[in-house]
Write a protein that holds these residues in place. Structure first.
Motif, PDB file in Angstrom:
ATOM      1  N   ILE A 115      40.123  66.554  61.985  1.00 45.86           N
ATOM      2  CA  ILE A 115      39.374  66.743  60.745  1.00 45.86           C
ATOM      3  C   ILE A 115      40.191  66.253  59.561  1.00 45.86           C
ATOM      4  CG2 ILE A 115      38.440  68.478  59.152  1.00 45.86           C
ATOM      5  CD1 ILE A 115      37.656  70.113  61.681  1.00 45.86           C
ATOM      6  N   ALA A 116      41.469  66.585  59.556  1.00 49.81           N
ATOM      7  CA  ALA A 116      42.347  66.141  58.463  1.00 49.81           C
ATOM      8  C   ALA A 116      42.426  64.620  58.425  1.00 49.81           C
ATOM      9  CB  ALA A 116      43.739  66.745  58.625  1.00 49.81           C
ATOM     10  N   LEU A 117      42.597  63.993  59.588  1.00 46.96           N
ATOM     11  CA  LEU A 117      42.670  62.536  59.629  1.00 46.96           C
ATOM     12  C   LEU A 117      41.354  61.910  59.189  1.00 46.96           C
ATOM     13  CD1 LEU A 117      44.323  60.006  60.289  1.00 46.96           C
ATOM     14  CD2 LEU A 117      43.472  60.187  62.650  1.00 46.96           C
ATOM     15  N   LEU A 118      40.238  62.453  59.654  1.00 42.12           N
ATOM     16  CA  LEU A 118      38.927  61.944  59.243  1.00 42.12           C
ATOM     17  C   LEU A 118      38.757  62.035  57.725  1.00 42.12           C
ATOM     18  CD1 LEU A 118      36.028  60.931  59.797  1.00 42.12           C
ATOM     19  CD2 LEU A 118      35.384  63.350  60.085  1.00 42.12           C
ATOM     20  N   ALA A 119      39.123  63.172  57.160  1.00 42.84           N
ATOM     21  CA  ALA A 119      38.987  63.354  55.703  1.00 42.84           C
ATOM     22  C   ALA A 119      39.846  62.338  54.946  1.00 42.84           C
ATOM     23  CB  ALA A 119      39.370  64.780  55.319  1.00 42.84           C
ATOM     24  N   ILE A 120      41.065  62.143  55.399  1.00 37.85           N
ATOM     25  CA  ILE A 120      41.960  61.203  54.712  1.00 37.85           C
ATOM     26  C   ILE A 120      41.440  59.771  54.853  1.00 37.85           C
ATOM     27  CG2 ILE A 120      44.270  60.179  54.740  1.00 37.85           C
ATOM     28  CD1 ILE A 120      45.192  63.053  55.604  1.00 37.85           C
ATOM     29  N   LEU A 121      40.984  59.405  56.039  1.00 40.08           N
ATOM     30  CA  LEU A 121      40.463  58.057  56.235  1.00 40.08           C
ATOM     31  C   LEU A 121      39.176  57.833  55.432  1.00 40.08           C
ATOM     32  CD1 LEU A 121      41.148  57.483  60.043  1.00 40.08           C
ATOM     33  CD2 LEU A 121      42.388  56.524  58.071  1.00 40.08           C
ATOM     34  N   THR A 122      38.362  58.862  55.300  1.00 44.35           N
ATOM     35  CA  THR A 122      37.142  58.744  54.501  1.00 44.35           C
ATOM     36  C   THR A 122      37.491  58.562  53.032  1.00 44.35           C
ATOM     37  OG1 THR A 122      35.914  60.089  56.078  1.00 44.35           O
ATOM     38  CG2 THR A 122      34.981  59.880  53.867  1.00 44.35           C
ATOM     39  N   VAL A 123      38.440  59.343  52.537  1.00 39.90           N
ATOM     40  CA  VAL A 123      38.874  59.191  51.150  1.00 39.90           C
ATOM     41  C   VAL A 123      39.506  57.814  50.954  1.00 39.90           C
ATOM     42  CG1 VAL A 123      40.501  60.046  49.411  1.00 39.90           C
ATOM     43  CG2 VAL A 123      39.111  61.658  50.716  1.00 39.90           C
ATOM     44  N   ALA A 124      40.299  57.382  51.924  1.00 42.80           N
ATOM     45  CA  ALA A 124      40.912  56.053  51.837  1.00 42.80           C
ATOM     46  C   ALA A 124      39.844  54.966  51.761  1.00 42.80           C
ATOM     47  CB  ALA A 124      41.831  55.824  53.043  1.00 42.80           C
ATOM     48  N   LEU A 125      38.818  55.075  52.593  1.00 41.20           N
ATOM     49  CA  LEU A 125      37.708  54.118  52.542  1.00 41.20           C
ATOM     50  C   LEU A 125      37.028  54.168  51.177  1.00 41.20           C
ATOM     51  CD1 LEU A 125      35.719  52.103  53.841  1.00 41.20           C
ATOM     52  CD2 LEU A 125      34.417  54.103  54.656  1.00 41.20           C
TER      53      LEU A 125
END
Length: 184
Positions: A115-125
């Motif tokens: 979940i943390a990785l998904l959130a960070i990758l979504t914010v990065a996108l």
């Protein structure tokens, strides 16, 4: 498409980019600083605090971050003296990305680290795409965020939270302060 139409289209794109920069009045940098501090505190806390406290800590940080973001958006709009609906679009942009994350977490039943990785990758996108219309540094920050997050997950998963907190939180704080100085 003839040359004049292509030039008109490029001019329209440039006007949209300039309007986004002017309307924010350098405010985008303050959002980056705010969320950088939240990531620094939240992920560092996630690394060191007992699990029983982590959920509550993140709830307080996220609600506080959203409230301060709304306050900053209102304040920047008033300070710039430019009335623009762009803040509404920006808010909907981030809410849409967040909604997709919630759906993905629910559908795939992701674990905490995922979940943390998904959130960070979504914010990065979000940063990469948003930077295309506002400032190149925001796109660069987004790309570097994604690289750091994936690198931390693959290379040092036991310290993922600490690396994210320090490196990505620090990246957002530093680049946000740079943007404030450049655009302010």
């Amino acid at each position: 498409m003839d040359q004049h139409q292509a030039l008109d289209d490029l001019k329209a794109i440039r006007q949209i980019m300039d309007r986004a920069r002017r309307t924010s009045g350098g405010g985008g940098g303050w959002f980056m600083v705010l969320w950088g501090v939240i990531l620094l505190i939240g992920f560092s806390g996630s690394q060191f605090l007992p699990d029983v406290y982590v959920g509550g800590m993140w709830a307080v940080l996220n609600v506080s971050g959203m409230a301060i973001s709304v306050w900053l958006g209102i304040r920047m709009g008033r300070r710039s003296g430019i009335s623009s609906p762009i803040w509404r679009s920006i808010l909907l942009w981030w809410l849409s990305l967040g909604t997709f994350d919630v759906l993905l977490v629910w559908l795939f039943r992701l674990g905490d680290r995922d979940i943390a990785l998904l959130a960070i990758l979504t914010v990065a996108l979000g940063y990469v795409l948003f930077g295309l219309f506002s400032h190149w540094i925001i796109s660069a920050v987004g790309a570097l965020m994604a690289l750091l997050a994936v690198g931390a997950m693959l290379l040092i998963p036991d310290y993922f939270s600490l690396v994210i907190g320090v490196l990505i939180g620090g990246l957002l704080i530093g680049s946000g302060l740079w943007l404030v100085r450049e655009e302010g």
